[in-house]
Design a protein around this motif. Structure first.
Motif, mmCIF file in Angstrom:
data_model
loop_
_atom_site.group_PDB
_atom_site.id
_atom_site.type_symbol
_atom_site.label_atom_id
_atom_site.label_comp_id
_atom_site.label_asym_id
_atom_site.label_seq_id
_atom_site.Cartn_x
_atom_site.Cartn_y
_atom_site.Cartn_z
ATOM 1 N N ILE A 198 0.861 -1.185 0.000
ATOM 2 C CA ILE A 198 0.000 0.000 0.000
ATOM 3 C C ILE A 198 0.892 1.229 0.000
ATOM 4 C CG2 ILE A 198 -1.803 1.282 1.195
ATOM 5 C CD1 ILE A 198 -1.352 -2.336 2.089
ATOM 6 N N LEU A 199 0.708 2.088 -0.992
ATOM 7 C CA LEU A 199 1.572 3.248 -1.169
ATOM 8 C C LEU A 199 0.768 4.533 -0.968
ATOM 9 C CD1 LEU A 199 3.432 2.008 -4.377
ATOM 10 C CD2 LEU A 199 4.080 1.661 -1.982
ATOM 11 N N PHE A 200 1.172 5.341 0.017
ATOM 12 C CA PHE A 200 0.539 6.626 0.315
ATOM 13 C C PHE A 200 1.367 7.752 -0.306
ATOM 14 C CE2 PHE A 200 -0.154 3.859 4.076
ATOM 15 C CZ PHE A 200 -1.533 3.724 4.015
ATOM 16 N N HIS A 201 0.688 8.742 -0.890
ATOM 17 C CA HIS A 201 1.413 9.849 -1.506
ATOM 18 C C HIS A 201 0.496 11.065 -1.631
ATOM 19 C CE1 HIS A 201 5.439 9.815 -3.726
ATOM 20 N NE2 HIS A 201 5.143 11.088 -3.556
ATOM 21 N N GLY A 202 1.072 12.249 -1.484
ATOM 22 C CA GLY A 202 0.336 13.489 -1.694
ATOM 23 C C GLY A 202 0.494 13.977 -3.122
ATOM 24 N N THR A 203 -0.580 14.464 -3.720
ATOM 25 C CA THR A 203 -0.503 14.927 -5.109
ATOM 26 C C THR A 203 0.273 16.232 -5.243
ATOM 27 O OG1 THR A 203 -2.615 16.109 -4.922
ATOM 28 C CG2 THR A 203 -2.703 13.808 -5.671
ATOM 29 N N GLY A 204 0.457 16.940 -4.129
ATOM 30 C CA GLY A 204 1.217 18.186 -4.154
ATOM 31 C C GLY A 204 2.676 17.998 -3.784
ATOM 32 N N ASP A 205 3.153 16.762 -3.796
ATOM 33 C CA ASP A 205 4.533 16.459 -3.423
ATOM 34 C C ASP A 205 5.465 16.851 -4.568
ATOM 35 O OD1 ASP A 205 6.984 15.295 -2.726
ATOM 36 O OD2 ASP A 205 6.027 13.601 -1.724
ATOM 37 N N TYR A 206 6.369 17.831 -4.317
ATOM 38 C CA TYR A 206 7.304 18.229 -5.360
ATOM 39 C C TYR A 206 8.713 17.707 -5.089
ATOM 40 C CZ TYR A 206 7.344 21.979 -1.847
ATOM 41 O OH TYR A 206 7.337 22.678 -0.662
ATOM 42 N N LEU B 189 1.748 -7.383 -12.788
ATOM 43 C CA LEU B 189 2.549 -8.600 -12.635
ATOM 44 C C LEU B 189 1.894 -9.622 -11.716
ATOM 45 C CD1 LEU B 189 6.062 -6.913 -12.286
ATOM 46 C CD2 LEU B 189 5.148 -8.082 -14.306
ATOM 47 N N GLY B 190 0.682 -9.315 -11.254
ATOM 48 C CA GLY B 190 -0.043 -10.251 -10.404
ATOM 49 C C GLY B 190 0.126 -10.017 -8.924
ATOM 50 N N GLY B 191 0.798 -8.931 -8.539
ATOM 51 C CA GLY B 191 0.977 -8.637 -7.129
ATOM 52 C C GLY B 191 -0.220 -7.904 -6.541
ATOM 53 N N LYS B 192 -0.278 -7.858 -5.216
ATOM 54 C CA LYS B 192 -1.338 -7.129 -4.516
ATOM 55 C C LYS B 192 -0.796 -5.756 -4.147
ATOM 56 C CE LYS B 192 -3.248 -11.367 -2.490
ATOM 57 N NZ LYS B 192 -3.551 -12.091 -1.222
ATOM 58 N N ALA B 193 -1.311 -4.736 -4.798
ATOM 59 C CA ALA B 193 -0.789 -3.393 -4.559
ATOM 60 C C ALA B 193 -1.852 -2.354 -4.854
ATOM 61 C CB ALA B 193 0.444 -3.135 -5.424
ATOM 62 N N GLU B 194 -1.785 -1.243 -4.126
ATOM 63 C CA GLU B 194 -2.661 -0.110 -4.381
ATOM 64 C C GLU B 194 -1.961 1.177 -3.959
ATOM 65 O OE1 GLU B 194 -6.081 0.645 -1.844
ATOM 66 O OE2 GLU B 194 -5.434 -0.984 -0.528
ATOM 67 N N SER B 195 -2.307 2.265 -4.627
ATOM 68 C CA SER B 195 -1.793 3.574 -4.247
ATOM 69 C C SER B 195 -2.953 4.424 -3.742
ATOM 70 C CB SER B 195 -1.113 4.257 -5.435
ATOM 71 O OG SER B 195 -2.008 4.398 -6.525
ATOM 72 N N ILE B 196 -2.728 5.108 -2.626
ATOM 73 C CA ILE B 196 -3.735 5.990 -2.036
ATOM 74 C C ILE B 196 -3.177 7.406 -2.093
ATOM 75 C CG2 ILE B 196 -5.095 6.523 0.015
ATOM 76 C CD1 ILE B 196 -4.803 3.611 0.863
ATOM 77 N N LEU B 197 -3.805 8.275 -2.863
ATOM 78 C CA LEU B 197 -3.319 9.629 -3.073
ATOM 79 C C LEU B 197 -4.156 10.630 -2.290
ATOM 80 C CD1 LEU B 197 -2.676 9.497 -6.937
ATOM 81 C CD2 LEU B 197 -1.160 8.834 -5.064
ATOM 82 N N TYR B 198 -3.474 11.662 -1.756
ATOM 83 C CA TYR B 198 -4.136 12.690 -0.948
ATOM 84 C C TYR B 198 -3.976 14.032 -1.655
ATOM 85 C CZ TYR B 198 -3.942 8.942 2.440
ATOM 86 O OH TYR B 198 -4.081 7.718 3.063
#
Length: 458
Positions: free
Chosen positions: A360-368, A385-394
């Motif tokens: 699980i990947l967290f990230h802000g959309t205003g990250d420069y 590739l068949g892995g379990k993954a998601e991105s959560i953007l703020y």
């Protein structure tokens, strides 16, 4: 690069051999080699771990056989972790604080020497001067929060500082324990950020404090920074720290079957490299491991970068010059090896990808500092590739908003609540407690947080 030397509590006697004196001269001549000597450590009967290359012991005959010396060193290595645990249990709060002050002074001296060497790489130009000034203003604006967090870090009985997990310099971790000791707790092994240069375990104290308030144990893993070490050293240190957590956390009330790996910024990159390297090792035949990716419930990446080929020019434009970055990453030929997004696409390690835990990947959309696309693209690649993954953007959140400003704002923190909800997903009692948890108190006035947002150099 010369190998760093671990803390030494005994000095060589005046009758030391010529080889011993030559080694000392070599140490003094090399600014990247450091002796961390604490006056408090001299009073402790437990001897710290020594490096393989030397052994200073006033009570031993220097002319003893090599086999005897090796046996002595091996016993020290085996007992290093147990010794640190016993020391923590026996020390009074005053002794512990005194020991930490001495250790902090030694590390300050170390960081000063490394900083001077780093400046010789970077040069002192307009860009770096303005960034240092911005960093000073940013830290000043958040100082009310830093003071409160620092007080908790040094004086709370729930914090176990500088637990030794390995034999290299900075192989220490901090533990943040919940006040409620009933039952076993989930554990987050956290690797702090710092551009691979200024990372330090105490940077995770705010996260450790807040997660421990939700009955989650946090282990903040320290590691060697550049120029003390390069990326291989950082990954090796992180792996040893994770191994220590898995094999020892039950003594602190942690559940070895509920360990989560997390990293922030450069720490997210290091932790991801560590996880994938471990999966590749397990997918091979005959490789011995001290921990397994199957023991990690999930990986959380906060504002991380996972494709160095896409980031090297971006970092160069922001002051982390290409020559420095390539030195950290051990040359251009090593970029692929330390780019998780690129590495997982290698058909030769397809089985290793299937071993990875949910990511699980967290990230802000205003990250420069590191664009949000870094997390989004990595998650997309893993799913393909068949892995379990998601991105959560703020939306609108910067590199430091998610990790510092928002937690210091108090009240409800969206990213923090998402993180806790995932960790407690299978624990109905914990979820019920989270639902009625009081809002967190504010640490910094709002106007200072907004100014900090505007002047942040990150």
């Amino acid at each position: 690069m010369p190998s760093p030397i671990l803390p030494i509590s005994n000095h060589p006697s005046s009758s030391a051999s010529a080889s011993t004196m030559l080694l000392k001269a070599k140490i003094d001549a090399d600014p990247s080699t450091t002796l961390l000597i604490s006056s408090q450590e001299k009073a402790i009967s437990i001897k710290p771990v020594l490096p393989r290359s030397s052994s200073f012991n006033n009570t031993s005959n220097i002319n003893n056989s090599t086999a005897f010396t090796n046996n002595q060193q091996q016993r020290r290595r085996r007992t290093a972790s147990d010794s640190s645990l016993a020391l923590l249990a026996d020390e009074s709060p005053r002794q512990s604080l005194s020991r930490e002050v001495g250790h902090a002074a030694a590390e300050t001296f170390l960081l000063t020497r490394l900083s001077l060497k780093l400046l010789s790489y970077l040069g002192v130009g307009y860009r770096w001067i303005t960034r240092f000034l911005a960093l000073g203003c940013y830290a000043l604006l958040l100082m009310p929060g830093f003071i409160q967090v620092g007080y908790y870090y040094f004086f709370s009985r729930q914090v176990r500082r500088s637990v030794i997990y390995g034999e290299q310099p900075r192989n220490r971790l901090d533990l943040y324990l919940p006040k409620n000791s009933h039952g076993t707790k989930p554990v987050v092994a956290f690797v702090t950020g710092g551009a691979w240069i200024i990372g330090y375990k105490a940077w995770g104290s705010l996260l450790g404090q807040q997660l421990s308030e939700r009955d989650i144990i946090v282990a903040c893993i320290d590691y060697r920074n550049f120029p003390q070490g390069t990326i291989s050293d950082m990954v090796e240190d992180a792996s040893q720290g994770i191994s220590f957590v898995y094999n020892n956390i039950a003594e602190y009330g942690g559940d070895p079957n509920r360990i989560y790996l997390m990293g922030q910024s450069a720490g997210a990159h290091i932790a991801a490299c560590t996880l994938i390297k471990q999966a590749i090792k397990e997918a091979g035949e005959g490789d011995s491991v001290s921990w397994s990716v199957s023991q990690i419930k999930a990986y959380f990446g906060l504002s991380g970068g996972y494709n160095l080929f896409n980031l090297i020019d971006h970092f160069h434009s922001r002051g982390l010059y290409r020559s420095i970055f390539l030195s950290i990453m051990e040359g251009e030929d090593s970029l692929r090896q330390f780019s998780p997004e690129v590495l997982v696409q290698d058909s030769n390690i397809k089985h290793a990808v299937s071993l990875l835990p949910p990511i699980i990947l967290f990230h802000g959309t205003g990250d420069y500092s590191i664009p949000a696309d870094a997390s989004k693209n990595f998650a997309d690649t893993l799913r393909r590739l068949g892995g379990k993954a998601e991105s959560i953007l703020y939306e609108g959140k910067t590199h430091t908003d998610l990790f510092l400003q928002d937690p210091m704002r108090g009240g409800t923190d969206e990213m923090f609540e998402d993180l806790v909800a995932i960790i407690h997903a299978e624990d109905e009692d914990a979820l019920a407690k989270d639902a009625v948890a009081p809002p967190r108190r504010r640490l910094v006035p709002e106007f200072m947080l907004k100014l900090a947002h505007n002047v942040s150099p990150f």
